[in-house]
Structures are given as structure tokens and as C-alpha cells.
Design an enzyme around this catalytic site. Structure first.
Site, short mmCIF file in Angstrom:
data_model
loop_
_atom_site.label_atom_id
_atom_site.label_comp_id
_atom_site.label_asym_id
_atom_site.label_seq_id
_atom_site.Cartn_x
_atom_site.Cartn_y
_atom_site.Cartn_z
N MET A 1 -8.49 8.65 0.29
CA MET A 1 -9.31 9.13 1.42
C MET A 1 -9.66 10.59 1.19
O MET A 1 -8.78 11.38 0.85
CB MET A 1 -8.52 8.99 2.72
N HIS B 1 -1.35 -1.03 -4.32
CA HIS B 1 -2.61 -0.71 -3.65
C HIS B 1 -2.67 0.77 -3.31
O HIS B 1 -1.75 1.31 -2.71
CB HIS B 1 -2.74 -1.54 -2.36
N SER C 1 0.84 -1.20 0.00
CA SER C 1 0.00 0.00 0.00
C SER C 1 0.87 1.24 0.00
O SER C 1 1.70 1.43 0.89
CB SER C 1 -0.88 0.02 1.24
N MET D 1 -11.50 -5.23 5.80
CA MET D 1 -10.59 -4.38 6.57
C MET D 1 -10.32 -5.06 7.90
O MET D 1 -11.26 -5.45 8.61
CB MET D 1 -11.22 -3.01 6.82
N ASP E 1 -4.67 3.79 -1.44
CA ASP E 1 -5.68 4.17 -0.45
C ASP E 1 -6.12 5.61 -0.68
O ASP E 1 -5.37 6.54 -0.42
CB ASP E 1 -5.10 4.02 0.96
N ASP F 1 -6.82 -6.09 4.31
CA ASP F 1 -5.99 -4.88 4.44
C ASP F 1 -6.02 -4.40 5.88
O ASP F 1 -7.09 -4.11 6.43
CB ASP F 1 -6.54 -3.79 3.50
N MET G 1 -11.98 5.27 -0.09
CA MET G 1 -12.60 5.59 1.19
C MET G 1 -13.11 7.02 1.05
O MET G 1 -12.59 7.96 1.66
CB MET G 1 -11.56 5.44 2.31
N HIS H 1 -8.63 1.62 -3.64
CA HIS H 1 -9.60 1.44 -2.54
C HIS H 1 -10.14 2.83 -2.20
O HIS H 1 -9.41 3.67 -1.67
CB HIS H 1 -8.88 0.80 -1.35
#
Lengths: 235, 266
Positions: free
Chosen positions: B77, B73, B48, B178, B75, B216, B109, B107
Site C-alpha cells: 500500500m 500474500h 497475509s 476483495m 499487501d 481476500d 494497492m 497485491h
């Protein structure tokens, strides 16, 4: 109208190669940048997400000395003051349109030890800024609709700059959006002294030449310097 | 007499083969799921970039892929779905322009999700996963991802029930559990996740669909074997891999250690 405010050039990292921000930053610092303009977008205040405090923190590790102007295009600017300070921010530029309590936010930023910038979208009248102009260090007049780089300079924002310069001869006035050698003269003439430039700097073969050209325009048309007094163009 | 001896022979033969480890025939649906899982024993390791040096992202990604990682990966946000703000589509595009060809597993979020999905697809995302709580229409959002040519997935926070995937398993390529509360790297693996992984594995196997089971949060060398034995086949690891010293050799040592642990999985 001429003013004595020092010209400061702040390349916008939004236009840099984001896979090697440290190298890109060092390149423009070596090319004469006075500060780095960091666009923080949260996908809510503007329809794009760029980066947050974690990215700024890593950039600060590689560039310990350059001034970071963090332009917060986020819907809750009150939330990020501590994080941006911890990440290495030097100036916190919030959007007037997003601030619930501008006076409180200005105090919060000052208390933590950062310079205060206040930004206005193109649609926001300059008069809306007047209640707080004396309390902030910098007023940022957006010359594009915030959210994306590479947009066209809005010349019709220049009356806002000129109005502010006439009212506040010693205030730092920043412009951001579509600035480059072809458009900077209008901004310099209107009275802007802090120039944010993205694509025009990072897409250039020699960023140092673009930075110098922007600086010379402000020195000549804003500060009223003679040809001999202008910063030399790099050879 | 002849038939009896034939049966006797068959019995002996059966006994002989049991003695050699032959597995007796099992119901068809179970076989299908188990065969799918056996075929998927190529475990995927996905570092990640939340733990990467963001100012040297291209170099970090190059190093970790050369060190043996399978997937990158991402992330994402937006400070509305989780209390942090990380990176957006421009960073994904920058990595593709830099030359990264490995799959990029995004991913999201963020909330709401639909608006930003096309931006990530256009920026070069390979997989796009999102939280069911972040959309008003799970099925529609899954279809949006697939319509843009990406693999789709649903992400389950520790308290989010797996039942939310039940009626859309035909549209899901990935189920991501998660094992920490999303928002920040460096957290510890929540042990209850192992039980949830077993449930998710059972749900996937019984469906017969080819769905990856991703995990994850707090995944590292010490626990990756247990996590795989609970049913995961796709492992996100942030601070376990991307940490000082930030060199390809150091990343390779960690990834090799993870693969050595995974090789022990039955």
C-alpha cells in the site's frame, strides 16, 4: 568550527536485514547506537516504497526504549503525524519540499509531543531552510538523493552543513547518505553532529566498531576533543 | 424384436448406471470449465503478512509455511490508492534472501502501478495483482507483469464490476475479489461477495482459461467453506491465521481447521 553539540549516531534500518528487523535493531543498540533512523518512503515523494506505521509499531514492541527518528519521504507529511506518534515515533523528520505549510506542520508535530526534524534534498539550497531553522529541533542535510540505500556520499553538500553550523552553533545538524568511517571526517569537520549510517554499520562484522569510529570523528573534528577524551574503540 | 430388446437392455443399463451415480454427458464448454475446476480442487491458503509481526518477518513466514500455508500474500500500500502505507520491494527481496522459496503473491494497492512492477519482479515476486482503477492501460500493465516472468492478476474492490476483466481473460492468471474495502486488516467479510464469487466462477468456467479465483478480506475458519462453495479456490487470510500466540503450532491449528472445512466442499 568546533561546537558543543553532542554526537549522536543513528543507524539506518534501510540497510538492515528486513526479515529480522527486531534482531538487527537490538544488535546495533547493543553496539552503541543512540537512536534508530527509520526511512518511510511512499513511492511518490521518492521512487521507492519501504515501510509505513505498521512496521514501526511492531519494531517498537521489540525495542521499547530506543529513540526512533522517522524520516518521512512521503508526499503528504501532514497526514502521518498522529499515526507515527501512535506507532512509537519520537522524532518526525519531514521534507521541506513536500510540506504545504511548514510552520503549521511544525506546530502539529510539537503539539503531539514529538521532536521536529526538517530534511533537505541535495538540490534544495540551505537558505530555503532559514525561515524555519529556529522552530525545528534538527535539520537533516541529505548527502545522497533520497530513495535508496548504498549510495555514494556527496561531499559537495558539506558547505550547506558548514553554513548552517556557523549560523546556528547549537542546532542539531544531521547528515544521511553514504556515511561511514571513510566519509564521516568531512561531515564532522563541517559541523554535523547527528550521523545516520546504514550500509557501513549493518554490513560490518562488528557494528560497534563502526559506530565508535563515527562517534570519535565527530568528537575530535566537531567538538574539538583531545585524543584522551575520545570514546574508546571497542576491543 | 432384437433391436427393441437391445434398446431395452441399453435403457436398463443406463438406469442401472444412473442408479450408481453416473452423470449424463453435458455440453462441451461446460465440461471443460468443470474439469478445470475439478482439477483445481487443490485449494491454496495464503496468509497475509499484513497481520504478521513485521519486526520478525522471516520467522513469521517460516512458521506459517511450516504450518501448512501454500503461498505468502504481500499487501503493498502506498497511501495513494488506499489510505495506508505498508511495505515495498525491499521487504520481498529480504524474504527471498532469507530463504523463502514458496510463491510470493504481491497485491499492489498502489497508483500508478507500472513503475513498481519491475521492482517487485526483480525482488522475487511470483504473482503480481493490481486494481484496474490504478492504471490507465489494464492490458498493457498485465503484459508488463507477464513480460517480467510473473503470473498476473486483476483485483476487484467490492463495487468494481467484473466486466473490467472480460476482454483480458487471456492475459489473466488470477482474479482476486476483495471481500472488504482494501487498506486495513481485521475487517469483516462482506456477504455480497459470495454472489460476486459465483459470477466470477461462471465467467472463468465459460472462458475455458485456467484462472485462479482468489478472495481476500475477513476469511476465516467459520466462512471458508461457504466461500469455496461460491467458487473461490485461493484464500488469503490475515488476522485469522497470523495472531497471538505467534507460534507454528497455533498457525497449524488454524490452517488444519481451514483445510478440514474445505474437505467438506462438494
Amino acid at each position: 568550527m568546533c561546537h558543543g553539540c553532542k554526537c549522536l549516531i543513528g543507524p539506518s534500518m534501510l540497510a538492515s536485514d528486513l526479515s529480522c528487523m527486531a534482531d538487527e535493531a537490538k544488535k546495533v543498540i547493543a553496539g552503541g547506537a543512540d537512536y534508530l533512523h527509520l526511512d518511510v518512503m511512499d513511492g511518490h515523494f521518492v521512487p521507492n516504497i519501504t515501510w509505513g506505521p505498521p512496521v514501526i509499531k511492531h519494531l517498537r514492541k521489540h525495542c521499547p526504549d530506543i529513540f526512533f527518528d522517522c524520516h518521512m519521504m512521503v508526499s503528504n507529511p501532514e497526514q502521518w503525524v498522529q499515526e507515527i506518534k501512535d506507532a512509537g515515533g519520537d522524532q518526525y523528520t519531514f521534507h521541506l519540499e513536500a510540506a504545504r505549510d511548514p510552520a503549521g506542520l511544525i506546530e502539529q508535530i510539537k503539539a503531539i509531543g514529538m521532536r521536529v526534524g526538517m530534511a533537505l534534498r541535495p538540490g534544495t539550497p540551505i537558505e530555503d531552510a532559514l525561515p524555519w531553522v529556529d522552530s525545528v529541533d534538527v535539520v537533516l542535510v541529505m548527502t545522497v538523493e533520497p530513495g535508496f540505500g548504498g549510495q555514494k556520499f556527496m561531499a559537495d553538500m558539506m558547505p550547506k552543513v558548514a553554513y548552517l553550523r556557523a549560523k546556528c552553533p547549537e542546532k542539531d545538524i544531521e547528515v544521511d547518505g553514504g556515511l561511514g568511517p571513510a566519509t564521516v571526517d568531512a561531515a564532522a569537520r563541517a559541523g554535523a553532529n547527528m550521523i545516520v549510517a546504514g550500509s557501513s554499520v549493518f554490513n560490518s562484522e562488528v557494528p560497534a566498531k563502526v559506530i565508535a569510529a563515527l562517534r570519535r570523528s565527530v568528537e575530535k573534528l566537531g567538538n574539538g576533543k583531545s585524543e584522551e577524551e575520545l570514546t574508546q574503540l571497542p576491543s | 424384436m432384437a433391436r427393441l430388446s437391445l434398446l431395452a437392455c441399453a435403457g436398463v443399463a443406463a438406469l442401472a448406471t444412473v442408479a450408481h451415480g453416473f452423470v449424463p454427458p453435458v455440453p462441451r464448454s461446460y465440461t471443460r470449465g468443470r474439469m478445470a475446476m475439478a482439477a483445481k480442487k487443490d485449494f491454496w491458503i495464503a496468509p497475509s503478512i499484513l497481520s504478521a509481526d513485521f519486526a520478525k518477518l522471516g520467522q513469521e513466514v517460516d512458521n506459517v509455511l511450516a504450518a501448512g500455508a501454500d503461498i505468502v500474500h504481500f499487501d503493498v500500500m502506498d497511501n495513494h490508492y488506499v489510505p495506508n502505507l505498508t511495505i515495498g520491494p525491499m521487504v520481498c527481496k529480504a524474504l527471498r534472501d532469507h530463504g523463502v522459496t514458496a510463491p510470493i503473491d504481491v497485491h499492489l494497492m498502489v497508483s500508478p502501478v507500472d513503475r513498481i512492477i519491475p521492482d517487485f519482479a526483480d525482488a522475487g515476486a511470483s504473482f503480481i495483482t493490481f486494481h484496474p482503477e490504478a492504471t490507465n492501460h489494464i492490458d498493457r500493465t498485465l503484459q508488463l507483469i507477464k513480460s517480467k516472468g510473473c503470473k498476473s492478476g486483476l483485483v476487484f474492490n467490492p463495487a468494481t464490476p467484473l466486466s473490467l476483466a472480460q476482454h483480458v481473460l487471456d492475459k489473466v492468471d488470477i482474479i482476486l475479489l476483495m471481500s472488504v474495502n482494501p487498506g486495513f486488516g481485521g475487517q469483516s467479510f462482506i456477504p455480497e461477495t459470495l454472489k460476486k464469487l459465483k459470477e466470477a466462477r461462471k465467467m472463468i468456467d465459460e472462458s475455458g482459461y485456467d484462472i485462479r479465483l482468489e478472495v481476500d478480506g475477513g476469511v476465516g475458519v467459520a466462512n471458508i467453506k461457504d466461500i469455496a462453495e461460491a467458487g473461490a479456490d485461493f484464500f488469503v487470510a490475515g488476522s485469522a491465521i497470523l495472531k497471538n500466540p505467534r507460534t507454528q503450532d497455533a498457525y497449524k491449528a488454524t490452517i488444519d481447521a481451514m483445510r478440514a472445512e474445505l474437505a467438506k466442499v462438494q
